[in-house]
Write an enzyme that holds these catalytic residues in place. Structure first.
Site, PDB file in Angstrom:
ATOM      1  N   ASP A 133     -38.985  30.654  76.631  1.00  0.00           N
ATOM      2  CA  ASP A 133     -38.741  30.004  75.349  1.00  0.00           C
ATOM      3  C   ASP A 133     -39.720  28.827  75.277  1.00  0.00           C
ATOM      4  OD1 ASP A 133     -37.854  29.246  72.904  1.00  0.00           O
ATOM      5  OD2 ASP A 133     -35.729  29.184  73.418  1.00  0.00           O
TER       6      ASP A 133
HETATM    7  C1  BGC Z   1     -36.342  28.704  70.044  1.00  0.00           C
HETATM    8  C2  BGC Z   1     -36.769  30.166  70.066  1.00  0.00           C
HETATM    9  C3  BGC Z   1     -38.022  30.328  69.251  1.00  0.00           C
HETATM   10  C4  BGC Z   1     -39.090  29.405  69.767  1.00  0.00           C
HETATM   11  C5  BGC Z   1     -40.367  29.449  68.965  1.00  0.00           C
HETATM   12  C6  BGC Z   1     -37.465  27.777  70.427  1.00  0.00           C
HETATM   13  O1  BGC Z   1     -37.113  26.439  70.241  1.00  0.00           O
HETATM   14  O2  BGC Z   1     -35.261  28.526  70.919  1.00  0.00           O
HETATM   15  O3  BGC Z   1     -35.749  30.985  69.585  1.00  0.00           O
HETATM   16  O4  BGC Z   1     -38.438  31.660  69.242  1.00  0.00           O
HETATM   17  O5  BGC Z   1     -38.631  28.059  69.705  1.00  0.00           O
HETATM   18  O6  BGC Z   1     -40.183  28.837  67.744  1.00  0.00           O
END
Ligand code: BGC
Length: 801
Positions: A260
């Site tokens: 993530d």
């Molecule tokens: C989120 C993810 C997301 C990623 C990119 C993170 O903060 O938890 O679900 O895909 O950011 O935006």
């Protein structure tokens, strides 16, 4: 465009790369891309959010890629404040279809529709040049308070996994990779990058990981995204047990694990654990990895393995690009309407107040800002700038052209305000009041959990007040997940629209006026009050640890076991029609460890309009060896019926889905014995049931070890004899001495080894005692297997009668 390279060439490329090049390949480039390698002609990939719409940030994707400098831009998105509107929140974002959010779509229980969603998202990604979409998200909705519950599907892993697999297949069969996220146990936003989700292994396996396993088995996503949180005290992105032992070794997953965004804290540890790709770009983390490879903390094979996986992903994605693709946004708007319509859940409908008769209804009072500005989505990285938005108020006016429709804000009813009297007069005069309620916009989303289950600013109180004034009140709700309904007895109907995407306005009007027969059913339990939520006592954790104290009794499993009445149960939803269930049969009376069983039954539409019924299949073991939930969802189906029509429905269950995980054996096990298959209109409305026999080798209920209390040995005749012989031989005792020793043992609460050592001195080693008990364990196993055969005999006799 495409990248045609053989496996052999990919291996040769990895062999040719410098450490720096390999590290670049397993790291992001800027916020949303993998790194191209111009020396070796390796192309890049583009990925973006999200789970129900494509959020293409023009600034971030088409602008400068200056690595770390984009952190502010990223945080700006994740911490989006939607209260000022999507456009002001996002600036330059390409319009894309905002489909129903996960918690809405799942209420359709329709894997076909989920596939259509994946396909439509893929078409928009192809048109934008996006190779991987960062979804679906399938964390279990353990609590309705969870900030990201609007993106997730259910409190149940079977339903979550089935819907996710369909979305993944829709995406990938149309050339766009999925990222199944967030692996694992990101079930709350409270301190989401540091909190440790402390989950016992049964709950982990049977609830939290089971949905991922199913989605991976049935959808094989190109990537899996590791989550932000710690899992049992180890950072998920650095958790070897999770990312390698379970995901790869047990499940055989061979795609790419992507972090993530900024979720990795220790890059060398993460690659050793099996987290291949580090997103987004971080100069510091790249340098850490280079250093660790050079000084041997990360073996070159680990880096090569991840590098090869990323290159294979690049090849797959590049070769799936559809040049000059165009998305049909009109078609997708129509799809978003259809999806919303199929997902709306009718929770209450007394005196058949709904559907409204457009020709007869004279005065309609519409209350609540959300009628004019529907809450179509949650806030966070998934938030999509819609191509257009259907406004419920406009759609109501369109469908009831002869009616007088007045519109009132909640503030209009403020005691003593200038508008109060006329607003109340409109309520008194109305043939029906349509109250559009919603949770606070921008507050319940990514980055923060809700702190209560109430509607926004005075709405709960006003609904109760208006409901008492005019009995004909219908509440339409926009909410990410469950809300409390202290006013439930004062209203006649409740329509749950969740966050239904850009077409939800039309879908609501269609439901209100009977152009759409509602068919959605809840995918979570609605509690009466916050205090009833499973795990309430340990939520949201403290000192960095969040103990999942309800164990595997998540969602309806908890309410059933505690005999707690929910506000609305899992699987519940009304229709304008009624359905009768009859004639259950199973394809066999017995099922063993490797088979499948088909459960069939009739459903008849006994109402006067065509409708769809979602039917659920639950399994209920009679005498489980370990603690089990009372019933668990094992399958579901949807059937569409004309009035008076009957159809035979079939649901197939694999016996492997009837297993439970026993940490003592470190295995999935099947209990021998009787099991009920229950067919329900909801988890609390079981209409049919049939008992079948599960054939499985029975297991000892206790595993003896040196710490086991002696009575566990003595309570079995044969084990008692073995123990006596063992003591006689080891301690050189005669019969009388042995009998005394046994008597002594019988009253001891200490472990068997300590007890014997205490009386006889350290004459028997721990290892000798352990070996003896191991032998006993095996024998107990054989005994239980024989006993199982005896136990099932009467059932056999029963069947022949
Ligand atoms: C989120 C993810 C997301 C990623 C990119 C993170 O903060 O938890 O679900 O895909 O950011 O935006």
């Amino acid at each position: 465009m495409s990248w045609n390279v053989s496996d052999k060439q990919l291996n040769a490329l990895v062999a040719e790369m410098t450490v720096e090049e390999k590290v670049a390949a397993v790291s992001g480039h800027g916020l949303w891309r993998t790194a191209a390698n111009y020396r070796l002609n390796i192309p890049e990939l583009l990925m973006t959010d999200g789970t129900y719409g494509v959020r293409y940030s023009i600034d971030q994707i088409d602008g400068m890629q200056d690595g770390d400098g984009q952190l502010a831009a990223f945080l700006g998105v994740v911490n989006t404040d939607l209260s000022t509107g999507v456009e002001s929140a996002f600036g330059s974002t390409r319009p894309a279809t905002c489909f129903p959010n996960g918690s809405s779509l799942a209420c359709s229980w329709d894997v076909g529709l989920a596939y259509d969603l994946g396909q439509a998202l893929a078409a928009e990604c192809q048109a934008f040049g996006v190779n991987i979409l960062l979804g679906p998200g399938i964390n279990i909705r353990r609590t309705p308070l969870a900030g990201r519950s609007y993106e997730y599907y259910s409190e149940d892993p079977v339903l979550s996994g089935e819907i996710a697999a369909a979305v993944i297949n829709g995406l990938q069969q149309n050339g766009v990779g999925a990222s199944l996220k967030h692996f694992a146990c990101n079930n709350s936003e409270v301190q989401r990058t540091t909190m440790s989700s402390v989950v016992d292994e049964r709950a982990l396996r049977e609830i939290y990981l089971a949905g991922f396993e199913r989605a991976i088995r049935k959808g094989n996503p190109w990537t899996v995204m590791s989550s932000y949180n710690r899992l049992n005290d180890v950072q998920a992105a650095e958790n070897h047990w999770l990312l390698t032992e379970v995901l790869r070794d047990e499940w055989g997953y061979d795609g790419v694990v992507v972090s993530d965004w900024h979720g990795i804290k220790d890059r060398p540890a993460s690659i050793n654990a099996g987290n291949d790709l580090d997103m987004p770009e971080s100069g510091a983390r790249k340098q850490d990895l280079i250093d660790a490879v050079k000084d041997g903390r990360v073996p070159m094979e680990a880096l090569d393995r991840s590098c090869l996986r990323v290159l294979k992903l690049v090849r797959t994605a590049r070769n799936a690009i559809r040049p000059n693709a165009e998305a049909d946004f009109n078609k997708h708007h129509a799809l978003s309407r259809r999806m919303a319509a199929e997902s709306i859940v009718l929770l209450k409908n007394e005196m058949a107040i709904l559907p409204l008769d457009a020709a007869k209804v004279g005065k309609i009072a519409v209350v609540g800002a959300a009628a004019a500005e529907p809450v179509i989505q949650g806030s966070g990285c998934a938030t999509t700038r819609p191509t257009e938005v259907d406004i419920p108020l406009d759609e109501i006016r369109r469908l009831a052209p002869g009616a007088t429709v007045s519109f009132h804000a909640v503030a209009d009813f403020e005691a003593g305000s200038a508008s109060e009297q006329s607003a109340l007069a409109a309520i008194d005069a109305a043939d029906v009041v349509l109250f559009f309620g919603n949770t606070e916009v921008g507050y319940d989303g990514e980055g923060s959990d809700r702190t209560h289950l109430d509607l926004h600013a005075g709405q709960d109180e006003l609904i109760g007040r208006l409901g008492k004034r005019n009995g004909r009140i219908v509440v339409i709700l926009f909410a990410p997940d469950a809300v409390a309904m202290p006013w439930i007895d004062s209203v006649q109907a409740v329509v749950a629209a969740f966050f239904g995407g850009q077409g939800v306005g039309k879908a609501i009007a269609d439901v209100l006026f009977g152009r759409q027969n509602p068919c959605g059913k809840l995918t979570v339990t609605f509690p009466v009050q916050m205090e009833d939520i499973p795990g309430y006592l340990s939520y949201p954790g403290e000192n960095g640890r969040h103990v999942y104290s309800e164990g595997l009794h998540v969602g309806y499993r908890h309410y059933d076991k505690r005999k707690l009445a929910p506000l609305f149960p899992f699987g519940f939803g009304l229709s304008y029609s009624t359905f009768e269930y009859s004639n259950i049969a199973t394809s066999a009376d017995r099922i063993d460890g490797s088979g499948t069983i088909r459960i069939t039954f009739d459903i008849t539409n006994t109402g006067s309009v065509a409708g769809k019924e979602i039917v659920q299949l639950y399994a209920r073991p009679h005498s489980p060896r370990l603690m089990r939930p009372i019933r668990e969802l094992k399958g579901f189906a949807m059937v569409e019926l004309q009035p008076g029509e009957t159809k035979r429905v079939e649901v197939t269950v694999e016996s492997s889905d009837l297993r439970y995980y026993d940490p003592a054996y470190r295995q999935w096990l099947l209990d021998a014995g009787q099991i009920d298959f229950e067919i329900g209109a909801s988890s609390r409305d079981i209409r049919l049931e049939k008992t079948v026999m599960v054939d499985a080798p029975a297991l000892p209920s206790t595993i003896l070890d040196v710490e086991s209390q002696p009575f566990l040995v003595l309570e079995r005749d044969f084990a008692r004899r073995r123990f006596r012989d063992f003591l006689k031989a080891q301690l050189d005792l005669d019969d009388e001495e042995a009998a005394k020793m046994m008597e002594y043992c019988a009253s001891s609460f200490l472990g068997i080894y300590k007890t014997v050592s205490w009386v006889a001195g350290e004459k028997i080693s721990k290892a000798t005692m352990a070996a003896f008990l191991d032998g006993l364990n095996k024998e107990i196993g054989r005994q239980s297997a024989r006993q199982h055969d005896v136990m099932t005999a009467p059932f056999e006799a029963d069947r022949t009668r």
